[in-house]
Design an enzyme around this catalytic site. Structure first.
Site, PDB file in Angstrom:
ATOM      1  N   ASP A 285       0.945  -1.172   0.063  1.00  0.00           N
ATOM      2  CA  ASP A 285       0.044  -0.013  -0.045  1.00  0.00           C
ATOM      3  C   ASP A 285       0.971   1.337   0.006  1.00  0.00           C
ATOM      4  OD1 ASP A 285      -2.211   1.691   0.174  1.00  0.00           O
ATOM      5  OD2 ASP A 285      -3.048   0.601   1.762  1.00  0.00           O
TER       6      ASP A 285
ATOM      7  N   GLU B 268     -10.141   7.128   4.519  1.00  0.00           N
ATOM      8  CA  GLU B 268      -9.253   6.560   5.677  1.00  0.00           C
ATOM      9  C   GLU B 268      -9.144   7.248   7.015  1.00  0.00           C
ATOM     10  OE1 GLU B 268      -5.611   5.421   3.646  1.00  0.00           O
ATOM     11  OE2 GLU B 268      -6.504   6.139   1.590  1.00  0.00           O
TER      12      GLU B 268
HETATM   13  C1  BGC Z   1      -5.037   3.173   0.371  1.00  0.00           C
HETATM   14  C2  BGC Z   1      -5.387   1.973  -0.615  1.00  0.00           C
HETATM   15  C3  BGC Z   1      -5.344   2.720  -2.086  1.00  0.00           C
HETATM   16  C4  BGC Z   1      -4.047   3.461  -2.167  1.00  0.00           C
HETATM   17  C5  BGC Z   1      -3.799   3.974  -3.476  1.00  0.00           C
HETATM   18  C6  BGC Z   1      -3.881   3.829   0.137  1.00  0.00           C
HETATM   19  O1  BGC Z   1      -3.638   4.894   1.046  1.00  0.00           O
HETATM   20  O2  BGC Z   1      -5.009   2.412   1.734  1.00  0.00           O
HETATM   21  O3  BGC Z   1      -6.614   1.521  -0.507  1.00  0.00           O
HETATM   22  O4  BGC Z   1      -5.364   1.578  -3.162  1.00  0.00           O
HETATM   23  O5  BGC Z   1      -3.771   4.268  -1.110  1.00  0.00           O
HETATM   24  O6  BGC Z   1      -4.650   5.145  -3.728  1.00  0.00           O
HETATM   25  C1  BGC Z   2      -3.490   9.879  -2.226  1.00  0.00           C
HETATM   26  C2  BGC Z   2      -4.435   8.746  -1.871  1.00  0.00           C
HETATM   27  C3  BGC Z   2      -3.710   7.963  -0.856  1.00  0.00           C
HETATM   28  C4  BGC Z   2      -3.629   8.755   0.511  1.00  0.00           C
HETATM   29  C5  BGC Z   2      -2.652   8.058   1.365  1.00  0.00           C
HETATM   30  C6  BGC Z   2      -3.513  10.632  -0.728  1.00  0.00           C
HETATM   31  O1  BGC Z   2      -2.803  11.749  -0.908  1.00  0.00           O
HETATM   32  O2  BGC Z   2      -4.344  10.647  -2.836  1.00  0.00           O
HETATM   33  O3  BGC Z   2      -4.610   7.816  -2.911  1.00  0.00           O
HETATM   34  O4  BGC Z   2      -4.547   6.733  -0.550  1.00  0.00           O
HETATM   35  O5  BGC Z   2      -2.949   9.789   0.126  1.00  0.00           O
HETATM   36  O6  BGC Z   2      -2.378   8.624   2.381  1.00  0.00           O
END
Ligand code: BGC
Ligand code: BGC
Length: 661
Positions: free
Chosen positions: A317, A524
């Site tokens: 990830d 998240e």
């Molecule tokens: C998330 C994932 C996601 C990835 C790419 C991460 O922060 O936990 O679910 O696929 O970002 O965007």
């Molecule tokens: C991104 C996401 C990613 C996330 C993780 C964001 O800045 O756009 O894709 O999942 O950071 O912290």
């Protein structure tokens, strides 16, 4: 001891669980995970893998293992470093253009593919995207309800169709890989990713996840379908207090029986990639554990690849390897040795390549491990038609260069819109109602209130256009309609008046009030309900309550729709409503909401078929999804034609000092 080897860990865990906690689930034996025979290798495919692998230098192999974010890499650099994969993060669009046209996405993809093929003849690149409820990053795409709403439909066939429609939209944008579905089995609804999960029941998660993957990967390598990802392996939904990226403290057996279950379905569906999870795991019966999943050889290699027979690739990830003790985002032999095959990097991909090369050269990463990782990557690419050994352009890359169909139409078309609209209808859970109230008659005059009634941001939630979804406006989604717009379309604009804050003196002349309230969008950890906050925290308190309070005083029937990414404490809101509907995060097709509230032109009312996939809390601090003392249990939901009213739940105040953990 921080990161014991798998075998040493198993032995240690058995000793500890005997000595420290006799009541625990017992020794961490790998056989709590169901043995799945690895698919019989296809000799022709494996021969191609070997042929391609033999042609790669070490540097090119590490390039294959690198996934760079599109804002940090140019096609020229893809060529120079022989990069195997790119991704766009949430809210990352070609040229940073929020409204980038599908053509722009496809154009960039072609540039990347040409660069990759120039660097490694025959081996194309894979671009990954979070199309988690439709092709949600791309302007103009139809957005489906988030998983939590799809879970409430209990309709696996619908989810399979959604997977297929999403694959079509993603492919049209020139993208081959989707980071979905999330297979979390959520234990605590404070978690900001609750809505990414289908529900609290492992069997439902398995059923829906399998269907989504089958839909997405259908026709893979034959000109249709995209590579799907089962994520996040494993235990993401089980962290203590629902803290995002936190610690899941359960026995090894529970990890397998609860959190692992979705993966059994995913593997049945032949999912090609699995994403490692940000969370840590510690055996509840021991003082030690595997720590971060990204560094866990036990979980990624012994369990997933060997015991469960997974022959695809493990992707880390977003900078997740940097969380492994002793690692940095761009330097983590531990994760690669544990079984991560491709590394997702937000920016530091160049130094990652340098550091990883050095680690292989001085023996900290065995060459055999690199070869295994690259074999897995090549196997997936070959299956997807993104690599070929005969010196010609791989078939799926060729299709990208073929004269394009109507790209915008692949994002939004009658069939997909109808499907998403149906998904909305099926996802609504009627929690309270009064006999004869719904649907409202076609000629009704309706006063619409509430801060979410005309907010596509709240209706779509996070992972919509942007990552958090919180800066969206209705102009971001010209393709759909808000609840308000849909009601106007159904009843006629003259029949609907909008008064967001319910400031009208009365509702004279109206037949009913429709209130739409909802959580502020989040994704998240930003969406976690933290510390002592209650399940009211994410709504607008006391404003939302005051709005309903005023509406109630008008004396007209009040129908309330709630947009939320999780069950919330709403007894006070429901008590001020004559009907109360959990609408989850329905996405762009607001018409599906109107379909359920207003009598259709056919004169045949739609009955509510959505049923809770999470228990609904009776009190403001009831976070656990074990269903104990729930107000509305899993499976609850009215059809709308009941003879008796569903009683109003009792109003409970937040405890003084807030919720205890
Ligand atoms: C998330 C994932 C996601 C990835 C790419 C991460 O922060 O936990 O679910 O696929 O970002 O965007
Ligand atoms: C991104 C996401 C990613 C996330 C993780 C964001 O800045 O756009 O894709 O999942 O950071 O912290």
């Amino acid at each position: 001891m921080r990161k014991p080897s798998a075998r040493c860990f198993l032995a240690l865990a058995s000793i500890l669980s005997l000595g420290l906690n006799a009541a625990s689930a017992g020794p961490a034996q790998i056989d709590v995970w169901p043995a799945r025979p690895a698919a019989t290798p296809d000799p022709a495919l494996e021969a191609k893998v070997e042929k391609l692998l033999a042609g790669l230098t070490l540097k090119q192999k590490i390039g294959q293992m690198t996934q760079a974010e599109i804002q940090t890499i140019t096609p020229a650099e893809v060529r120079e470093y022989a990069i195997g994969s790119v991704l766009n993060g949430g809210g990352s669009w070609p040229g940073k253009k929020r409204m980038a046209a599908v053509e722009d996405w496809r154009h960039l993809s072609k540039e990347f593919q040409q660069a990759a093929l120039a660097a490694t003849p025959g081996i194309g690149l894979i671009w990954g995207i979070d199309a988690v409820h439709g092709n949600n990053n791309v302007h103009g795409a139809t957005l489906f309800p988030h998983h939590i709403g799809l879970g409430a439909t209990h309709d696996a066939a619908l989810v399979r169709d959604m997977g297929r429609a999403t694959a079509t939209a993603v492919r049209a944008a020139g993208i081959q890989w989707v980071f979905a579905p999330t297979l979390a089995v959520v234990q605590d609804v404070r978690w900001g990713r609750t809505y990414e999960g289908y529900g609290a029941d492992p069997a439902l998660v398995k059923l829906m996840g399998q269907a989504e993957i089958e839909g997405m990967q259908e026709g893979l390598g034959e000109g249709r379908g995209v590579i799907a990802t089962a994520k996040h392996f494993v235990g993401d939904g089980g962290t203590t207090h629902g803290v995002d990226q936190g610690l899941t403290r359960v026995s090894f057996a529970e990890l397998a029986k609860v959190h692992g279950v979705g993966y059994y379905g995913a593997l049945d569906a032949k999912v090609q990639t699995v994403m490692a999870s940000f969370n840590s795991w510690q055996d509840s019966g021991s003082v030690d554990g595997e720590g971060k999943m990204h560094g866990s050889e036990l979980m990624l290699t012994e369990v997933l690849k060997k015991r469960l027979g997974f022959d695809g690739l493990v992707i880390s990830d977003w900078d997740g390897v940097g969380q492994v003790p002793g690692c940095k985002n761009d330097d983590c032999p531990q994760a690669i040795n544990a079984g991560v095959d491709m590394i997702m990097l937000s920016k530091d991909w160049k130094s990652f390549i340098k550091n990883t090369l050095r680690a292989v050269e001085d023996g900290r990463i065995p060459k055999a491990r690199v070869d295994d990782a690259v074999r897995r990557i090549l196997r997936v690419k070959l299956r997807a038609g993104l690599a070929s050994t005969d010196g010609v352009m791989p078939p799926d890359v060729k299709r990208l260069f073929a004269p394009a169909l109507d790209l915008q139409k692949a994002q939004q078309n009658d069939a997909t819109v109808a499907l998403a609209r149906r998904a909305v209808r099926e996802s609504l859970v009627l929690l309270k109602s009064r006999p004869g109230l719904l649907p409202l008659a076609r000629g009704s005059r309706v006063l619409v209130i509430g801060s979410a009634a005309d907010s596509m941001a709240k209706q779509a939630g996070g992972w919509s256009k942007t990552w958090l979804g919180d800066d969206n406006t209705n102009a971001d989604f010209p393709q759909g309609q808000t609840a308000l717009a849909a009601l106007r379309a159904a009843l006629g604009a003259d029949q609907v008046v909008f008064d967001a804050d319910a400031k009208s003196k009365d509702a004279n002349g109206f037949d009913a009030v429709i209130a739409v309230i909802g959580e502020k969008p989040y994704a998240e950890g930003a969406g976690d309900i933290k510390g002592r906050q209650s399940l009211r925290h994410s709504l607008r308190y006391p404003d939302d309550l005051a709005v309903l309070e005023r509406a109630k005083a008008w004396g007209k029937p009040v129908v309330t729709l709630l947009f939320s990414g999780r069950p919330l404490y709403v007894n006070d809101l429901a008590a001020r409503s004559d009907a109360f509907i959990a609408a989850w995060l329905p996405g762009t097709e607001g018409a599906g909401l109107a379909d359920m509230l207003i009598m259709p032109a056919s004169g045949k009312p739609n009955r509510f078929t959505g049923r809770l996939s999470f228990p609904w809390p009776a009190t403001p601090c009831q976070f656990a999804t074990n269903g104990k003392d729930a107000w509305w249990p899993v499976g609850a939901g009215l059809a709308g034609d009941e003879k008796d009213a569903w009683p109003s739940p009792a109003d409970v105040a937040d405890p003084a000092g807030g919720c205890l953990n």
